[in-house]
Structures are given as C-alpha cells and as structure tokens.
Design a protein around this motif. Structure first.
Motif, PDB file in Angstrom:
ATOM      1  N   LEU A  24     -14.605  13.483   3.500  1.00  0.00           N
ATOM      2  CA  LEU A  24     -14.468  12.420   3.512  1.00  0.00           C
ATOM      3  C   LEU A  24     -15.431  11.534   4.378  1.00  0.00           C
ATOM      4  N   ARG A  25     -14.237  12.268   6.030  1.00  0.00           N
ATOM      5  CA  ARG A  25     -14.833  11.122   7.249  1.00  0.00           C
ATOM      6  C   ARG A  25     -16.625  11.816   7.316  1.00  0.00           C
ATOM      7  N   HIS A  28     -18.527  10.760   3.475  1.00  0.00           N
ATOM      8  CA  HIS A  28     -18.763   9.289   3.444  1.00  0.00           C
ATOM      9  C   HIS A  28     -17.988   8.330   4.439  1.00  0.00           C
ATOM     10  N   ALA A  30     -18.056   4.883   5.528  1.00  0.00           N
ATOM     11  CA  ALA A  30     -17.322   3.988   4.556  1.00  0.00           C
ATOM     12  C   ALA A  30     -16.051   4.049   3.872  1.00  0.00           C
ATOM     13  N   ALA A  31     -16.472   4.995   2.889  1.00  0.00           N
ATOM     14  CA  ALA A  31     -15.062   4.741   2.457  1.00  0.00           C
ATOM     15  C   ALA A  31     -13.988   5.558   2.862  1.00  0.00           C
ATOM     16  N   TYR A  32     -13.898   6.615   4.061  1.00  0.00           N
ATOM     17  CA  TYR A  32     -13.056   7.260   4.882  1.00  0.00           C
ATOM     18  C   TYR A  32     -12.205   5.694   5.846  1.00  0.00           C
ATOM     19  N   TRP A  33     -12.794   5.089   6.093  1.00  0.00           N
ATOM     20  CA  TRP A  33     -12.714   3.817   6.990  1.00  0.00           C
ATOM     21  C   TRP A  33     -12.236   3.178   5.880  1.00  0.00           C
ATOM     22  N   SER A  34     -12.347   2.635   4.816  1.00  0.00           N
ATOM     23  CA  SER A  34     -11.838   1.543   3.583  1.00  0.00           C
ATOM     24  C   SER A  34     -10.764   2.648   3.127  1.00  0.00           C
ATOM     25  N   ALA A  35      -9.820   4.233   3.145  1.00  0.00           N
ATOM     26  CA  ALA A  35      -8.575   4.616   2.509  1.00  0.00           C
ATOM     27  C   ALA A  35      -8.336   4.817   3.659  1.00  0.00           C
ATOM     28  N   SER A  92     -15.816  -3.704   5.930  1.00  0.00           N
ATOM     29  CA  SER A  92     -16.673  -2.598   5.110  1.00  0.00           C
ATOM     30  C   SER A  92     -16.601  -1.521   6.127  1.00  0.00           C
TER      31      SER A  92
END
Length: 458
Positions: A24-25, A28, A30-35, A92
C-alpha cells in the motif's frame, strides 16, 4: 512443537499485514498515509514533541514567574519551554500545526530545523510558513506528492489566476498574472514545458481573456488551440508583423487611461502609474496574454536583413514587457535555451520577466540564466531534475523564494477540446482580426438514412 505452531499461526497474519502495508505504501501512498501513516506520525509528534524541540534548540528558558510557580507547586526542576503547540489538523497529504514562538525566537529558527523535524517524526518533508507575528504554521507532508500529481479541489483560481501545477508542500501553484505579470519558462525537449503550456492555455480559455500566440515551429505547439486564439504567428515574418500591432494596441490603451483619468496627453508612458484596472468595468479593455514559444527563434538570424528584423522584434518585446502590465498585456516567454549568446536585448528582456520556471535543462548555464539572478540556491535543484520525471520544475520569483512543482498529465486532445468548447469566448479585437488563425471545420459523422430515396425519373 506446540510453541512453533503458535508462532506460525501468529506470524502468518503479521507477515500478511506487513506485506500489505508495504504494498500500500509503494503503490497507493495516499491510502497508506490515511490508514497508517497519519496515526503513527501523530503519536510520534505528541509523544516526543518536547524532547524533539529541545534537541533542535527550539526551547528557551522559562520566565521568572513561571519558574517560581512551578518550583513552588511541584518542587521539580524547571525545564526549558518549547513553542506552544496548537491543534493538529490532518489533511489527505499530511498534517498542519501552528506554533506560537517563544520570546526571542523567529520563524527562521524553526525553518532551519525543518529537516531534523522531518526525520524525528517520520514524515516525507516539513515546511514552515509565517502566519502572523509570533505564529508559524508547520506543514508536514506524509509522502512524495510529486510522484503522482493530484491537484487539490480548492486550488484558488479566478480571473487571470490559473492553477497549473502542484507544489512539493501539497499546495497548488497558481499562475497569477496580476501579481507576476510576465514569466520565463525554460525546459529541454521532453521536460514537460509543453504540458505546462497546455494547462495554462486551457485554464485561460474559460476566462474573458484574449490569447495571442507566437510559435515559430510552424505552429505545431499552439495550432491545436487555434479555436481560442485571437491571433497566431507561426514564423518570424508573421511575428514581425504581429508585435507592432500589439505595441500599438498598448499605446491606444494608454491613451484611453489618460482620457478617462485626466492624465495629460504629453505625459510619457513610463510615468503613468495607473492601469486599466482603475477604469470602469464597461470601459476596461480585455486583458491580453501573449504566449511566445521557442523565443530563441526570434533571436536567430542568417542575413543582414534578418538582423534588422530581429532587432525590431526584440525591441518591441522589451517594450511590451516594460509597459504592458499597466495596459493589461502579459507575457509568457518559453524556450529550450535562453542566454546572453542569443544577442542584443536577451538579458534586458529577461530582467523584465519576474516569474521564472525552469524544467530539466541540458546545461547548467541555462539554469543559471533562469534562476541565478533571483535564487542562486535554486540552480542546483534545477540541475538535478531526472528525465524520468517529466513536468517537474523549479519555480522562483524576484522575492528570492523558490520551490519544486510538477504539472499533472493533460493530453493534447483534451486541452484542444477545452479550447474548442470555449471558442465563443474569443473577444473582439479589430486590430488582431487579420492574425486570427483559421480553424478547419471537422466533418460531422451522420448516420446512414433508414429510408431509401425514390429513384430519379425523367
């Protein structure tokens, strides 16, 4: 055996979770940062704030009253005081926090420790921006936002304001002609300079602005936007005819300003401090943005006659750069190479172009010519742009500040379609009518008729 089985049962999900987080990092961010990235960074910041500030030298001795109160209440040793921290505001792409500086500190003290703060809290980058006296905003970016550019929803557009790229601090880079009227854009082949122009022209297409182009590559760069252009010159000969018309248009606008604001007709143009924006809206002439692609083609000469024409065109460009802002005429000068070796007037023209954008260039002198006179430390950053990242550039202005930006991908077909849809917004400028490019009519695909026509008879 049972312990080994238990370890395997526990290690399996842990390994799967770690592999999923790593994927994920990488794919993606952005998704890794949010999660995961944001909660971990917040925990590190809250848990180590005082110790990190103390190790970075951003703490000061407490006031005498505070020291006496703490000692009387707790009998503990009084520790140095860090900047007071405000509320964390997640985004974000990172998070923001405002710091109230301690007495005796300045924003430069926090900015000098930005790299240490980045490593201490495990983020991609840290930026410091003054908000008001005694207060700075610390912007923490969780991942490389320039790897996959996604423009923010609120980019801050408007009249003569076009969001064209993303800064490395996850804010939009807005090309504001009212603040920086003229700009120099340099970049080698396949560096992303054309992509920058596409965003700029397509952003201006929906605004009440006259777009004028000079493209000495037979119009291959600007011809796809012909439906929205008020004038287009595709060779030095046509440019030599177009530039005097723009200079005359500028002089007529100065006459209009004199007439409407009571300025004496004998006042020289250089002494007029008012501009077209001081006129009433119904009397104000439409702004004009002149885009010059491959400016070096206007300087190159082969014969004595070409040299005289070159001197005239360069003189007219310099006049537009010096006096055009007050008349609502703005310049966007682009090229692959721009240096003093182009000839007389090159450095003088560059001095009038307060905005600078340097993409990847083939030699260091080009980067120095673009950024060396306003931000010398940005030259090294411009020379390290990799060919694998087209669209990446270093932008600077006469204030000395600079930053990295990258334009998102925009296909030529989409940019041309936007200009085609905005063709009805082309303003009426009688002086430029004869330079209006002809737009070929696209054939309309009509479905075959279902009813056969009757046969012809005598």
């Amino acid at each position: 055996m049972s312990e080994l089985t238990t370890l395997m049962e526990v290690g399996g999900p842990v390994a799967a979770f770690g592999g999923g987080a790593a994927y994920l990092r990488a794919r993606h961010p952005a998704a890794y940062w949010s999660a995961l990235g944001l909660p971990l960074a917040v925990a590190r910041l809250l848990g180590t704030y005082r110790s990190v500030m103390e190790s970075c030298g951003l703490t000061v001795a407490p006031s005498r009253i505070r020291a006496l109160a703490v000692h009387a209440a707790t009998r503990r040793e009084v520790r140095p005081v860090p900047p007071r921290r405000g509320l964390l505001r997640p985004t974000s792409t990172g998070m923001r926090v405002r710091l109230r500086l301690a007495p005796g500190q300045e924003p430069a003290d926090v900015a000098a420790s930005a790299e240490r703060l980045r490593h201490a809290w495990g983020v991609h980058a840290a930026y410091v921006e003054p908000v008001k006296p005694g207060v700075v905003e610390l912007r923490l970016v969780g991942f490389d936002v320039l790897r996959r550019v996604r423009m923010p929803r609120k980019a801050g557009g408007g009249l003569l304001r076009v969001p064209v790229a993303l800064r490395e601090d996850a804010t939009a880079f807005v090309r504001d002609y009212r603040a920086i009227p003229h700009e120099l854009v340099l970049g080698a082949t396949l560096s992303g300079k054309s992509m920058y122009l596409r965003h700029l022209i397509s952003g201006l297409a929906d605004q009440p602005v006259a777009l004028v182009g000079i493209d000495c590559k037979r119009g291959v760069e600007l011809a796809p936007f012909a439906a929205r252009l008020s004038a287009l010159a595709t060779d030095p000969g046509q440019a030599a005819e177009l530039l005097p018309v723009l200079v005359k248009e500028m002089e007529e606008r100065y006459d209009l300003i004199r007439a409407r604001q009571g300025i004496a007709p004998s006042t020289p143009d250089e002494e007029i401090t008012s501009d077209v924006w001081g006129l009433l809206e119904d009397e104000r002439p439409v702004p004009v943005v002149l885009v010059v692609d491959e400016v070096a083609e206007l300087f190159l000469v082969a014969t004595k006659k070409d040299e005289e024409r070159r001197d005239e065109m360069v003189t007219q460009l310099i006049r537009l750069a010096q006096l055009g802002r007050a008349a609502g005429i703005y310049l966007e000068v682009c090229g692959q190479r721009f240096g003093a070796e182009l000839g007389k007037g090159a450095t003088m023209l560059r001095a009038q172009l307060s905005g600078r954008v340097c993409h990847r260039v083939n030699d260091e002198p080009s980067a120095k010519m673009t950024l060396g006179d306003i931000a010398p430390e940005a030259v090294g950053a411009a020379c390290t742009i990799a060919p694998e990242r087209p669209g990446l550039a270093v932008v600077g202005d006469t204030s000395g500040g600079w930053s990295r930006i990258r334009t998102p991908y925009l296909s030529l077909a989409d940019a041309a379609a936007r200009c085609q849809q905005a063709a009805h917004l082309v303003p009426e400028l009688p002086a430029l009518t004869r330079f209006r490019p002809t737009v070929p009519v696209r054939p309309v695909d009509r479905p075959a008729p279902l009813v056969k026509p009757l046969p012809a008879t005598d």
